[in-house]
Motif scaffolding. Structure first.
Motif, mmCIF file in Angstrom:
data_model
loop_
_atom_site.group_PDB
_atom_site.id
_atom_site.type_symbol
_atom_site.label_atom_id
_atom_site.label_comp_id
_atom_site.label_asym_id
_atom_site.label_seq_id
_atom_site.Cartn_x
_atom_site.Cartn_y
_atom_site.Cartn_z
ATOM 1 N N TYR A 33 0.836 -1.199 0.000
ATOM 2 C CA TYR A 33 0.000 0.000 0.000
ATOM 3 C C TYR A 33 0.874 1.255 0.000
ATOM 4 N N ALA A 34 1.979 1.206 0.757
ATOM 5 C CA ALA A 34 2.894 2.354 0.775
ATOM 6 C C ALA A 34 3.443 2.620 -0.622
ATOM 7 N N GLY A 35 3.814 1.557 -1.333
ATOM 8 C CA GLY A 35 4.336 1.736 -2.681
ATOM 9 C C GLY A 35 3.287 2.241 -3.652
ATOM 10 N N ALA A 36 2.047 1.746 -3.521
ATOM 11 C CA ALA A 36 0.978 2.146 -4.442
ATOM 12 C C ALA A 36 0.509 3.576 -4.181
ATOM 13 N N SER A 37 0.479 3.976 -2.914
ATOM 14 C CA SER A 37 -0.056 5.287 -2.556
ATOM 15 C C SER A 37 1.014 6.377 -2.482
ATOM 16 N N GLY A 38 2.259 5.958 -2.325
ATOM 17 C CA GLY A 38 3.331 6.925 -2.149
ATOM 18 C C GLY A 38 3.442 7.435 -0.725
ATOM 19 N N ASP A 39 2.703 6.811 0.190
ATOM 20 C CA ASP A 39 2.740 7.205 1.605
ATOM 21 C C ASP A 39 3.733 6.296 2.324
ATOM 22 N N TYR A 40 4.948 6.809 2.508
ATOM 23 C CA TYR A 40 5.996 6.005 3.132
ATOM 24 C C TYR A 40 6.227 6.406 4.593
ATOM 25 N N ASN A 41 5.199 6.798 5.258
ATOM 26 C CA ASN A 41 5.327 7.123 6.675
ATOM 27 C C ASN A 41 5.880 5.897 7.405
ATOM 28 N N PRO A 42 7.014 6.024 8.094
ATOM 29 C CA PRO A 42 7.649 4.844 8.701
ATOM 30 C C PRO A 42 6.808 4.162 9.778
ATOM 31 N N VAL A 43 5.823 4.854 10.359
ATOM 32 C CA VAL A 43 5.002 4.196 11.384
ATOM 33 C C VAL A 43 4.157 3.080 10.782
ATOM 34 N N HIS A 44 4.053 3.034 9.450
ATOM 35 C CA HIS A 44 3.260 1.990 8.792
ATOM 36 C C HIS A 44 4.109 0.843 8.245
ATOM 37 N N VAL A 45 5.420 1.062 8.114
ATOM 38 C CA VAL A 45 6.249 0.041 7.463
ATOM 39 C C VAL A 45 7.528 -0.291 8.226
ATOM 40 N N ASP A 46 7.938 0.546 9.161
ATOM 41 C CA ASP A 46 9.203 0.335 9.875
ATOM 42 C C ASP A 46 8.905 -0.030 11.329
ATOM 43 N N VAL A 58 3.937 -1.538 13.817
ATOM 44 C CA VAL A 58 3.397 -0.723 12.740
ATOM 45 C C VAL A 58 1.878 -0.878 12.720
ATOM 46 N N TYR A 59 1.182 0.048 12.068
ATOM 47 C CA TYR A 59 -0.280 -0.060 11.981
ATOM 48 C C TYR A 59 -0.735 0.411 10.607
ATOM 49 N N ALA A 60 -1.948 0.038 10.251
ATOM 50 C CA ALA A 60 -2.462 0.318 8.906
ATOM 51 C C ALA A 60 -2.813 1.788 8.736
ATOM 52 N N PRO A 61 -2.524 2.383 7.578
ATOM 53 C CA PRO A 61 -2.972 3.756 7.313
ATOM 54 C C PRO A 61 -4.499 3.812 7.290
ATOM 55 N N GLY A 62 -5.048 4.890 7.793
ATOM 56 C CA GLY A 62 -6.500 5.023 7.775
ATOM 57 C C GLY A 62 -7.067 4.972 6.369
ATOM 58 N N MET A 63 -6.326 5.486 5.395
ATOM 59 C CA MET A 63 -6.815 5.497 4.021
ATOM 60 C C MET A 63 -6.926 4.092 3.437
ATOM 61 N N LEU A 64 -6.171 3.139 3.966
ATOM 62 C CA LEU A 64 -6.303 1.753 3.526
ATOM 63 C C LEU A 64 -7.677 1.222 3.908
ATOM 64 N N VAL A 65 -8.093 1.487 5.146
ATOM 65 C CA VAL A 65 -9.421 1.038 5.598
ATOM 66 C C VAL A 65 -10.507 1.804 4.846
ATOM 67 N N MET A 66 -10.264 3.080 4.567
ATOM 68 C CA MET A 66 -11.217 3.862 3.785
ATOM 69 C C MET A 66 -11.412 3.233 2.397
ATOM 70 N N LYS A 220 -10.477 12.031 13.286
ATOM 71 C CA LYS A 220 -10.254 12.765 12.062
ATOM 72 C C LYS A 220 -11.243 12.299 11.010
ATOM 73 N N THR A 221 -11.479 13.132 10.023
ATOM 74 C CA THR A 221 -12.377 12.768 8.946
ATOM 75 C C THR A 221 -11.674 12.926 7.615
ATOM 76 N N ALA A 222 -12.168 12.205 6.637
ATOM 77 C CA ALA A 222 -11.648 12.327 5.288
ATOM 78 C C ALA A 222 -12.794 12.166 4.334
ATOM 79 N N SER A 223 -12.655 12.711 3.148
ATOM 80 C CA SER A 223 -13.731 12.617 2.168
ATOM 81 C C SER A 223 -13.150 12.671 0.777
ATOM 82 N N LEU A 224 -13.915 12.173 -0.182
ATOM 83 C CA LEU A 224 -13.552 12.261 -1.583
ATOM 84 C C LEU A 224 -14.253 13.480 -2.163
ATOM 85 N N PRO A 225 -13.508 14.467 -2.658
ATOM 86 C CA PRO A 225 -14.145 15.711 -3.106
ATOM 87 C C PRO A 225 -14.913 15.603 -4.404
#
Length: 232
Positions: A33-46, A58-66, A220-225
């Motif tokens: 998911y980090a490679g596909a999304s470009g989100d390399y935050n180390p808390v998700h992979v290191d 490590v824990y899953a990015p919220g956007m993965l569950v979204m 936190k909230t997120a939405s698709l614009p």
């Protein structure tokens, strides 16, 4: 053979979407998911870094569950148009957790040949704990005939559908109306309002009942614009 399309005439308030259970989250999925999304935050992979900042792993990015919830709604709304999609992150998802996505039709209405349904969405882990909640709006053709008419350039079928909702407003009572304060423009409470309340001395004959402070949102909230077309 393409999947059967979904039409407004067949949907009722309270209908539940078929639950979508995903495979347990693992570290390989997080890396992909980090490679596909470009989100390399180390808390998700290191793992070492995550533990150094106080996390058990490590824990899953919220956007993965979204994205998992997005799959639920897109699989269900076959041929519909996604007009709105928003979520709130409630609880972290860890490696080994199984995410189950669920939904329910909470509202339906139509006017002028346009028909909409509102969907309540939520995701749970294997313990039944809520990890995410949200909602979406889907626009649908009224029926197969309506779709065929519009695709051939004809006017849509017009059926006035009063709003039907799971949320029923409480009826106003004379007692409640007489005790209600005078109407005023609504505004959010802030620190200045609280300071003013503390500075005001209670007047003679006035009620001493205090107003409980509003809780601050913890999630936190997120939405698709932009509107997207659901998968067929």
């Amino acid at each position: 053979m393409p999947a059967r399309k979904l039409y407004f005439e067949s949907i009722r308030v309270g209908d539940e979407l078929p639950a979508l259970a995903k495979a347990p989250v693992d570290r390989v999925q997080l890396s992909r998911y980090a490679g596909a999304s470009g989100d390399y935050n180390p808390v998700h992979v290191d793992e070492l870094y995550a533990k150094s900042v106080g996390m058990p792993s490590v824990y899953a990015p919220g956007m993965l569950v979204m994205g998992m919830l997005g799959q639920l709604i897109s699989d269900w709304a076959r041929g519909g148009q996604l007009r709105r999609y928003n979520v709130r992150f409630i609880k972290m998802v860890w490696p080994g957790d199984t995410v189950v996505c669920k939904g329910r039709v909470s509202d339906r209405h139509g006017s002028g040949g346009r028909y909409f349904v509102e969907i309540d969405l939520w995701a749970e882990n294997q313990k039944g704990e809520l990890v995410m909640k949200g909602g979406s709006q889907i626009q649908l053709f009224y029926s197969l005939e309506d779709e065929n008419r519009q695709r051939s350039g004809q006017s849509p079928i017009v059926v006035e559908v009063p709003r039907e909702s799971l949320v029923v407003p409480a009826p106003a009572t004379p007692e409640a109306a007489s005790s209600a304060p005078p109407s005023a423009p609504e505004r959010d409470r802030d620190e200045d309002d609280e300071d003013d309340e503390e500075a005001d001395e209670p007047r003679a004959g006035a009620s001493s009942k205090k107003t409980a402070p509003r809780e601050k949102p913890a999630a936190k909230t997120a939405s698709l614009p932009a509107a997207k077309k659901a998968k067929k």
